[in-house]
Design an enzyme around this catalytic site. Structure first.
Site, PDB file in Angstrom:
ATOM      1  N   SER A 151      -1.997   2.097  -7.817  1.00 32.97           N
ATOM      2  CA  SER A 151      -2.810   1.055  -7.249  1.00 32.97           C
ATOM      3  C   SER A 151      -2.474   0.698  -5.791  1.00 32.97           C
ATOM      4  O   SER A 151      -3.270   0.037  -5.127  1.00 32.97           O
ATOM      5  CB  SER A 151      -2.671  -0.196  -8.105  1.00 32.97           C
ATOM      6  OG  SER A 151      -1.351  -0.695  -8.033  1.00 32.97           O
TER       7      SER A 151
ATOM      8  N   LYS B 100       1.524  -4.694   0.472  1.00 33.13           N
ATOM      9  CA  LYS B 100       0.484  -4.683  -0.564  1.00 33.13           C
ATOM     10  C   LYS B 100       0.050  -6.115  -0.854  1.00 33.13           C
ATOM     11  O   LYS B 100       0.891  -7.024  -0.898  1.00 33.13           O
ATOM     12  CB  LYS B 100       1.046  -4.022  -1.816  1.00 33.13           C
ATOM     13  CG  LYS B 100       0.009  -3.780  -2.923  1.00 33.13           C
ATOM     14  CD  LYS B 100       0.677  -3.106  -4.128  1.00 33.13           C
ATOM     15  CE  LYS B 100      -0.328  -2.748  -5.203  1.00 33.13           C
ATOM     16  NZ  LYS B 100       0.314  -2.088  -6.369  1.00 33.13           N
TER      17      LYS B 100
ATOM     18  N   SER C 231       2.253   3.179  -9.531  1.00 35.56           N
ATOM     19  CA  SER C 231       1.411   2.677  -8.437  1.00 35.56           C
ATOM     20  C   SER C 231       1.964   2.842  -7.026  1.00 35.56           C
ATOM     21  O   SER C 231       1.237   2.637  -6.058  1.00 35.56           O
ATOM     22  CB  SER C 231       1.073   1.202  -8.669  1.00 35.56           C
ATOM     23  OG  SER C 231       0.093   1.091  -9.670  1.00 35.56           O
TER      24      SER C 231
END
Lengths: 464, 106
Positions: A144, A69, A168
């Site tokens: 996210s 990420k 997330s």
């Protein structure tokens, strides 16, 4: 989808360089906007070092590409947090999790798309455009960590890392039909993770199957002197998917108003299957769940308003024309931050301001105590809690534009972060071609058990 | 598709005005335009109305800042490595003679 075993076999048959080249080709063809940065040169270089034996061989992930990420620091690989404000930022150091992966021979193939600064539930707020759900490109992948989940679901990589502040990792795992773990707070070092709400967040692994998630967890977990909130954990975990005698708590509050009936029935199917294998379940009461969402957002935004004060244009990222200090500081932020990030910083500043601190921030921290007590009490009677990860399957891109309506979708994931307990989301069914995930929540540092239960669900699930 | 519904009281109070949003924005060093002020005030009133939920609870429990019972962690006073100056300055948009160059304060 691929497993770590598939990739290791391919490295064995061919070479790390071939494997990386194949992954790069697959990512280039992707229609889902899963990556912000593809580390083409760096990953090929690392693969060649592994093939030539110059790099430490024998690592347990030798030659296996992993997607990270884009809020984790990677030396020499651009890190943006999906924000315009970090334009051109190339970190001079690796996050501890990245260091640990490299030590096992893993190869960072690129940095995945996400909601800007991890603030979102859909990956729509990225400066680099939304990621699409591989099961239906008109739908969001969740957020996210949307890019990290979607790239695994699309079969572009076997494994990825996300971060979970209020769901997330679990939300996109649920929406994309993959497995995602939010470890116990403190189990994984946050050094090199760009902070959003540091008392809530943890880095967590995402993969196509429970075994790979457990394996990745064992590599990244454990004390790190660079993160004084990290603790030593037993990383030699084996998953035991024997659920005979297991006691499951089902919190009624997590099946509340607004839950999609297909989600409810898929999760119950999973619970009944565990019952067939010898587990027992009972309903448990978590009376403060209803207050958790508001408390979570107040705390997260308050911490964000402080954490994001570092983005001032002085040391990295965007810089505008020099005026006086405060005006330049503001100009950089006005230009660099997206709407949701600004909204959260301003609301956080408001919650901490004189006159409102006690009404919002302090009250939210007291609610946090009550939510944590709900978990402590429940875990006196049951081994694990099971609930829907998300109250609905993936929604459509652009469907939830009002900020509050998107916050409300996090109702089942945020209490876990307030309490700091671990939770894993595992696929348990589907509706209209969209995956459904259930979360298995455990006591502090009881990752082996929740992963074992997840493996039992996975084994039974016709969906996988 | 079912989405959880936000229950709002119809007679809810405006908790924050566009002018206050502008003021708080500036405290956070985010200068808002006229249009943004209005839009943010509208959205923030909805959100703050929802946040007011925490105020419904009467309790005297201690606040939880941190979930693990950790206390301050000390390490031995031994120097360890840090970034070289060049590396630390590599991303600076404006630098001079080994320093970050900032705009004037006043």
């Amino acid at each position: 989808m691929m497993s770590i075993t598939d990739v290791l076999r391919r490295v064995e048959e061919a070479s790390a360089e071939d494997v990386v080249a194949e992954h790069l080709e697959q990512i280039r063809k992707s229609k889902f906007n899963t990556f912000i940065t593809v580390a083409e040169d760096q990953s090929l270089k690392r693969a060649r070092l592994i093939d030539s034996g110059e790099s430490k061989s024998g690592g347990r992930l030798s030659g296996v590409p992993i997607a990270i990420k884009d809020n984790m620091s990677t030396t020499g690989i651009r890190t943006t947090c999906a924000s315009h404000i970090l334009d051109g930022y190339i970190p001079p150091y690796d996050a501890t999790v990245v260091e640990r992966l490299y030590a096992e021979g893993a190869i960072v193939i690129g940095k995945t798309n996400m909601d800007e600064f991890a603030m979102g539930t859909s990956t729509e707020s990225s400066y680099y455009g939304p990621t699409r759900n591989p099961h239906n490109p008109d739908c969001v992948p969740g957020g996210s960590s949307g890019g990290s989940a979607a790239t695994v679901a699309a079969g572009e990589v076997a494994i990825s890392l996300g971060s979970d502040t209020g769901g997330s990792v679990r939300c996109p795992a649920s929406f994309c039909g993959v497995v995602g773990l939010k470890p116990t707070y403190g189990a994984v070092s946050r050094y090199g993770l760009v902070s959003y709400a540091n008392s809530l967040e943890q880095i967590g692994p995402i993969a196509s199957n429970v075994e790979d998630v457990a394996f990745l967890y064992s590599i990244i977990a454990g004390h790190d002197p660079k993160d004084s909130t990290s603790v030593e954990v037993d990383t030699e975990i084996g998953i035991d998917c024997d659920v005979k005698g297991l006691t499951i708590g089902v919190p009624a509050q997590y099946f509340g108003e607004g839950i999609d009936p297909a989600v409810e029935s898929a999760v119950w199917d999973g619970i009944h299957h565990l019952e067939d294998e010898g587990a027992t379940y009972s309903e448990v009461d978590m009376p403060h769940t209803d207050y958790a969402l508001a408390a979570y957002y107040i705390i997260a935004m308050s911490e964000a308003s402080s954490n994001l004060a570092r983005f001032d244009g002085m040391r990295y990222g965007l810089r505008t024309e020099d005026k006086d200090w405060s005006t330049t500081f503001s100009d950089v932020r006005v230009l660099g931050f997206g709407a949701e990030v600004k909204r959260r910083i301003i609301l956080g500043t408001f919650s901490l301001s004189t006159g409102y601190h006690d009404k919002y921030y302090l009250k939210a921290l007291q609610v946090r105590t009550l939510v944590k007590q709900d978990f402590d009490l429940a875990f006196k009677d049951v081994d694990v809690l099971i609930a829907p990860t998300m109250p609905m399957p993936a929604f459509r891109i652009g469907e939830l534009v009002d900020p509050l309506s998107q916050y409300l979708a996090d109702v089942n994931t945020v209490p876990i972060n307030l309490a700091g307990v671990p939770s894993v989301s595992v696929p348990c069914g589907s509706t209209d071609g969209l995956p459904i995930g259930m979360q298995i929540i455990g006591r502090y540092f009881d990752e082996p058990r929740i992963l074992g239960v997840a493996a039992a669900v996975e084994r039974s699930s016709q969906y996988s | 598709m079912a989405i959880p519904i936000c229950t709002m009281t119809p007679e809810r109070k405006r908790m924050i005005t566009p002018e206050e949003v502008e003021h708080i924005g500036w405290l956070a060093r985010i200068k808002l335009t006229g249009e943004e002020k209005e839009q943010y005030a509208e959205q923030m009133n909805d959100i703050l109305d929802y946040f007011g939920k925490v105020d419904e609870i009467t309790t005297d429990v201690e606040p939880t800042y941190h979930v693990l019972e950790l206390h301050n962690v000390f390490r031995d006073d031994i120097a360890s490595g840090s970034l070289e100056q060049d590396a630390a300055l590599a991303n600076a948009p404006n630098k001079k003679e080994g320093f970050f160059k900032a705009p004037r304060i006043m």
